[in-house]
Design an enzyme around this catalytic site. Structure first.
Site, PDB file in Angstrom:
ATOM      1  N   ASP A  25       0.842  -1.232  -0.048  1.00 35.33           N
ATOM      2  CA  ASP A  25       0.072   0.029  -0.031  1.00 35.33           C
ATOM      3  C   ASP A  25       0.829   1.377   0.065  1.00 35.33           C
ATOM      4  OD1 ASP A  25      -2.181   1.265   0.074  1.00 35.33           O
ATOM      5  OD2 ASP A  25      -2.632   1.269   2.278  1.00 35.33           O
ATOM      6  N   TRP A  30       2.941   7.812  -2.378  1.00 34.78           N
ATOM      7  CA  TRP A  30       4.622   8.104  -2.868  1.00 34.78           C
ATOM      8  C   TRP A  30       4.321   8.989  -4.325  1.00 34.78           C
ATOM      9  CZ3 TRP A  30       7.166   7.539  -7.478  1.00 34.78           C
ATOM     10  CH2 TRP A  30       8.557   7.430  -7.215  1.00 34.78           C
ATOM     11  N   HIS A  42       2.377   3.737  -9.129  1.00 36.15           N
ATOM     12  CA  HIS A  42       2.101   2.190  -9.179  1.00 36.15           C
ATOM     13  C   HIS A  42       3.255   1.467 -10.030  1.00 36.15           C
ATOM     14  CE1 HIS A  42      -1.986   2.243  -7.429  1.00 36.15           C
ATOM     15  NE2 HIS A  42      -2.503   3.400  -8.740  1.00 36.15           N
ATOM     16  N   GLU A  72     -12.299  -4.652  -4.247  1.00 38.00           N
ATOM     17  CA  GLU A  72     -12.968  -3.394  -4.168  1.00 38.00           C
ATOM     18  C   GLU A  72     -12.081  -2.469  -5.020  1.00 38.00           C
ATOM     19  OE1 GLU A  72     -12.366  -5.288  -1.380  1.00 38.00           O
ATOM     20  OE2 GLU A  72     -14.200  -5.830  -1.003  1.00 38.00           O
ATOM     21  N   ARG A  76     -12.281   1.695  -8.093  1.00 33.84           N
ATOM     22  CA  ARG A  76     -11.464   2.938  -8.447  1.00 33.84           C
ATOM     23  C   ARG A  76     -11.911   3.596  -9.780  1.00 33.84           C
ATOM     24  NH1 ARG A  76      -5.651   2.320  -5.619  1.00 33.84           N
ATOM     25  NH2 ARG A  76      -6.231   1.920  -3.561  1.00 33.84           N
ATOM     26  N   LEU A 136      10.750 -20.760  -4.785  1.00 31.08           N
ATOM     27  CA  LEU A 136       9.772 -19.876  -4.174  1.00 31.08           C
ATOM     28  C   LEU A 136       8.417 -19.937  -4.793  1.00 31.08           C
ATOM     29  CD1 LEU A 136       9.339 -17.233  -2.266  1.00 31.08           C
ATOM     30  CD2 LEU A 136       9.771 -15.878  -4.042  1.00 31.08           C
ATOM     31  N   SER A 201      -7.951  -4.886   5.111  1.00 33.47           N
ATOM     32  CA  SER A 201      -8.718  -4.468   3.717  1.00 33.47           C
ATOM     33  C   SER A 201      -9.125  -5.819   3.073  1.00 33.47           C
ATOM     34  CB  SER A 201      -7.858  -3.473   2.778  1.00 33.47           C
ATOM     35  OG  SER A 201      -7.485  -2.448   3.487  1.00 33.47           O
TER      36      SER A 201
END
Ligand code: IPE
Ligand code: IPE
Ligand code: MG
Length: 246
Positions: A25, A30, A42, A72, A76, A136, A201
């Site tokens: 987040d 930023w 982003h 959600e 946007r 990973l 969230s």
């Protein structure tokens, strides 16, 4: 996938968290701080994704989950959603080769209904290509919402009851667990949220029952592998009790 109390680390040792999940987040803040449009935040955030993956590999973490886009977040402004989906496509087309070379297995969790066909195809291809990798597991939570995930799980179980294959009283926690997107992923040991917000969230609500939480002020685009190391070190000092150790 639930972790049992028996799988707690041996006394005296502090192994790295097996699964770290991050709520990435602060991209917008930023960008504002640097006088740039949100899209630039982003974009810069994808650099931090690289840092987190490196940090996880260096620390010996087995699963890294990144919350990239919530259910959600579809609400946007259209322009921002388009930007984010464009970035995702760019990331998948540019990074999968490298991730594969580094032994990273990709898994995407979330509701695919609203994703465009080209993104779904890219995800399917990337998951298939990296399926055998062992270094990973990178889990991307995309169009993900925990309540939606649990609702889908409830529907699956209800259908089995409807089909006469299951009795309501036979529903176990393990069955609920197995009906979630994360059926084959251990519960997160550590959940990190950047940007100073202290909330989930709609992230991994079922799976976080015994997770440790770390809220840091760093805005996501400024996140580094050193910060990841610090988070792992701070996790090492936690005393996980699972309700059983006094
Ligand atoms: C996180 O940064 C990225 C997504 C949620 C997709 P934000 O876009 O939420 O940035 P802030 O919280 O507005 O700073
Ligand atoms: C959570 O961040 C979702 C992701 C990081 C993908 P948000 O910025 O959407 O969450 P809220 O709105 O601050 O709760
Ligand atoms: Mg935010």
């Amino acid at each position: 996938m639930a972790l049992s109390a028996q799988s707690v680390e041996p006394l005296g040792a502090s192994p790295p968290p097996r699964h770290v999940a991050i709520i990435m987040d602060g991209n917008g803040r930023w960008a504002t701080k640097h006088g740039m449009p949100r899209s630039a935040g982003h974009r810069q955030g994808t650099e931090a994704v690289r840092e987190a993956i490196e940090g996880a590999r260096d620390a010996g973490v087995e699963y890294l989950t990144l919350y990239a886009f919530s259910s959600e977040n579809w609400n946007r402004p259209q322009e921002e959603v388009t930007d984010l989906m464009g970035l995702l496509k760019l990331y998948l087309s540019k990074e999968i080769k490298n991730l594969h070379k580094e032994g990273v297995r990709l898994r995407v969790i979330g509701c695919r209904d609203k994703l465009s066909n080209d993104i779904i195809r890219m995800i399917d291809k990337a998951e298939a290509k990296t399926a055998q990798n062992k270094q990973l597991t990178l889990v991307i939570a995309l169009s993900y919402g925990s309540r939606e995930e649990i609702t889908v799980a409830v529907r699956k179980l209800a259908k089995q009851i409807n089909d006469g294959k299951l009795e309501p009283e036979d529903i176990s926690q393990a069955m609920v667990d197995s009906a979630l997107y994360t059926y084959d992923i251990p519960d997160p040991d550590l959940i990190i949220r950047t940007s100073g917000e202290q909330r989930l969230s709609n992230f991994l609500l079922w799976q976080c029952a015994y997770s440790e939480f770390l809220f840091i002020d760093t805005l996501w685009p400024d996140f580094t592998k050193q910060e990841f190391q610090r988070a792992v070190a701070s996790y090492g000092e936690r005393d996980r009790r699972y309700g059983v150790r006094p």
